[in-house]
Design a protein around this motif. Structure first.
Motif, PDB file in Angstrom:
ATOM      1  N   VAL A  77      -0.417   1.487  -0.950  1.00 26.19           N
ATOM      2  CA  VAL A  77      -1.877   1.644  -0.958  1.00 26.19           C
ATOM      3  C   VAL A  77      -2.577   0.377  -1.457  1.00 26.19           C
ATOM      4  N   ASN A  90     -11.390   2.959  -0.891  1.00 25.43           N
ATOM      5  CA  ASN A  90     -12.144   1.797  -0.419  1.00 25.43           C
ATOM      6  C   ASN A  90     -13.597   1.812  -0.928  1.00 25.43           C
ATOM      7  N   LEU A  98      -7.535  -1.519   4.174  1.00 25.05           N
ATOM      8  CA  LEU A  98      -8.141  -0.272   3.690  1.00 25.05           C
ATOM      9  C   LEU A  98      -9.440   0.048   4.432  1.00 25.05           C
ATOM     10  N   GLU A  99     -10.074  -0.994   4.988  1.00 25.69           N
ATOM     11  CA  GLU A  99     -11.306  -0.750   5.747  1.00 25.69           C
ATOM     12  C   GLU A  99     -10.986  -0.190   7.125  1.00 25.69           C
ATOM     13  N   VAL A 121     -10.406   2.713  -5.676  1.00 29.78           N
ATOM     14  CA  VAL A 121      -9.885   1.593  -4.880  1.00 29.78           C
ATOM     15  C   VAL A 121      -9.213   2.121  -3.613  1.00 29.78           C
ATOM     16  N   THR A 122      -8.407   3.195  -3.761  1.00 35.11           N
ATOM     17  CA  THR A 122      -7.729   3.727  -2.574  1.00 35.11           C
ATOM     18  C   THR A 122      -8.726   4.349  -1.599  1.00 35.11           C
ATOM     19  N   GLU A 126      -7.465  -6.986   2.269  1.00 38.81           N
ATOM     20  CA  GLU A 126      -8.666  -6.185   1.987  1.00 38.81           C
ATOM     21  C   GLU A 126      -9.091  -5.362   3.208  1.00 38.81           C
TER      22      GLU A 126
END
Lengths: 267, 250
Positions: free
Chosen positions: A66, B127, A89-90, B124-125, A86
């Motif tokens: 993760v 986003n 995750l987007e 954070v996970t 980065e």
């Protein structure tokens, strides 16, 4: 071959399941080596259960997937994209159900679930409400929407954490010890929920657990980590009578007061 | 050497947090509720203690200066002394110290607790950058509330001085004379300088407290250690910054 595309039952959004590749992953904390050159692949739509004794590096591996930890060597790829980047995750929705739930204690159950869609602007408040209430219904939590995490039992907290993950419309679901600290009935319920969600949502699922029943009951494949090394990778059926005595001792331990395991701890 | 490394690490992570937060300034209008909530916490809940402390600081300042200035017949200047001291120095420093002790400690405790209990990891996970929803609204709120607190602190401090001047027999200066002296020798720039200082101190305090809170590692014991560290570092930073900012604004 392209991954299968399925519709999320809550949102009707098309979400392709994602594959995960762990490639030579090594993690050092100072002089302690938590993960030693671990490699395996999780196929799209699969339930992969990662087992191992306490301190064997299971949760550390999950954090790498993760992007919460950076590898000392090796890499984690999700659909071919570096997990630490980065933009990963987007682009890919990854939901992690933490061992203790990691619910936001200052928010109600409803607001815990609504946070992600609100922050990512999934729609107006009515749309978000529909999604949240649907997720709460799936996990039989609709009567707990106004409660705060401190008012919930351990099992309910786990279910809220799963519901919160569900609202994210995840393509990859990660569970860290989902059945720990739960009674056998609640453990079975959580296992059934994980399997049902995988069947209905077709999300790729990785479960870190000590729970033998969970592994045998819902896993498509099982991996066993010991001392940071992957010592077993295969279908759960082959764990019923493992040939390797180390794995047999871990998976089918017998309580024996003259057990050499205890002697090892004493020395 | 180790302490220097820790200091530089802490400084670096605070600066990094500042830049991370600055990236999301455009999201502030969407975060109205969080911003107002923080304004309430930083401003409204700090106001009573600011009022009490500033009133008595103003009173003590008038009492002490009245006692000293009487010896060389300069009692009529007490108003200007109290006014200038509060506007330029005491007001912003007292308010900043109170914000560090009351609000800063609460911010660190909350963020450290969120970090220890993995709530920050959960963000954070998901986003959702912690800098966006946990830090930015607090920084924006402190920028708005610090000048307000400093102005109110100044007014109450001046008033405290006036009460002492009127009712302490050895001083016995009427409020009209006291405020007339205060107005005569004080320029708008003096108040502006004080507000600027309050703004800088408050901003630095909240940034330090957020940074220390979010960098907490370990268990519940470390939450307490982080709170202590945040308050101590904030107080030292206020006093060190005070010198340099005062010199720069002179």
């Amino acid at each position: 071959m392209n991954p299968p595309i399925h519709r999320n039952p809550i949102t009707a959004v098309e979400s392709p399941a994602v594959g995960v590749t762990i490639d030579g992953l090594t993690k050092n904390f100072g002089t302690f080596q938590a993960l030693k050159n671990v490699s395996f692949t999780v196929e799209p739509g699969e339930i992969f259960v990662l087992m191992g004794p306490s301190g064997s590096g299971k949760s550390v591996l999950l954090k790498h997937i993760v992007g919460l930890e950076a590898a000392t060597a090796g890499r984690v790829l999700i659909n071919g994209q570096d997990a630490t980047a980065e933009h990963t995750l987007e682009r890919i929705r990854i939901a992690l159900v933490f061992q203790a739930g990691a619910l936001f204690n200052s928010l109600s159950v409803y607001d815990n679930l609504a946070l992600y869609p609100r922050e990512h602007r999934f729609g107006d408040e009515a749309t978000i409400r529909d999604k949240v209430m649907r997720a709460l219904q799936i996990l039989s939590l609709e009567n707990s929407a106004r409660k705060f995490p401190s008012e919930l039992s351990g099992g309910m907290r786990k279910r809220v954490a799963i519901a919160r993950a569900l609202v994210m419309e995840p393509q990859l679901m990660l569970y860290d010890e989902p059945t720990s600290e739960l009674d056998p009935v609640m453990s079975a319920t959580i296992s059934e929920i994980i399997a049902t969600l995988k069947d209905e949502y077709h999300v790729t699922t990785i479960v870190v657990s000590h729970d033998r029943e969970l592994a045998l009951g819902i896993a498509d494949r099982v991996g066993i980590l010991m001392g940071g090394e992957l010592v077993f990778l295969g279908p759960p059926a082959s764990l019923r009578q493992p040939a390797d005595p180390l794995i047999a001792d871990f998976f089918h331990p017998r309580i024996d007061l003259k057990n050499p395991r205890f002697k090892t701890l004493e020395t | 050497m180790k302490q220097l490394t820790h200091f530089l690490e802490g400084f670096g992570s605070a600066v990094q947090l500042l830049f991370q937060s600055a990236r999301f300034v455009g999201t502030l209008p969407r975060q109205r509720a969080r911003f107002i909530d923080q304004c309430y916490l930083i401003g409204y809940t700090t106001l009573p203690i600011v009022a009490i402390l500033c009133f008595f600081m103003g009173s003590v300042l008038a009492l002490q200066s009245g006692y000293s200035m009487e010896n060389f017949g300069a009692k009529q200047f007490i108003g200007s002394l109290v006014g200038l001291s509060f506007a330029r120095e005491l007001g912003p420093v007292i308010v900043a110290i109170l914000v560090a002790g009351r609000v800063g400690s609460a911010i660190t405790a909350e963020l450290a607790s969120m970090k220890v209990y993995q709530e920050v990891d959960a963000l954070v996970t998901m986003n959702i950058p912690p800098a966006r929803i946990l830090v930015l609204p607090r920084l924006a709120a402190v920028l708005v509330m610090m000048p307000v607190l400093a102005i109110i602190g100044n007014l109450i401090g001046w008033f405290g001085g006036a009460v002492v001047c009127k009712y302490v027999e050895s001083i016995a200066i009427e409020p009209e004379a006291y405020f007339s002296a205060l107005r005569r020798y004080m320029k708008f720039k003096d108040v502006g300088t004080g507000l600027m200082k309050a703004e800088i101190f408050g901003f630095v305090v909240v940034l330090i407290c957020c940074s220390i809170g979010l960098n907490t590692r370990g268990g519940p014991r470390e939450i307490g250690a982080s709170v202590t560290k945040a308050v101590v570092v904030s107080l030292i930073s206020i006093l060190v910054l005070d010198y340099f900012v005062t010199k720069a604004l002179m």
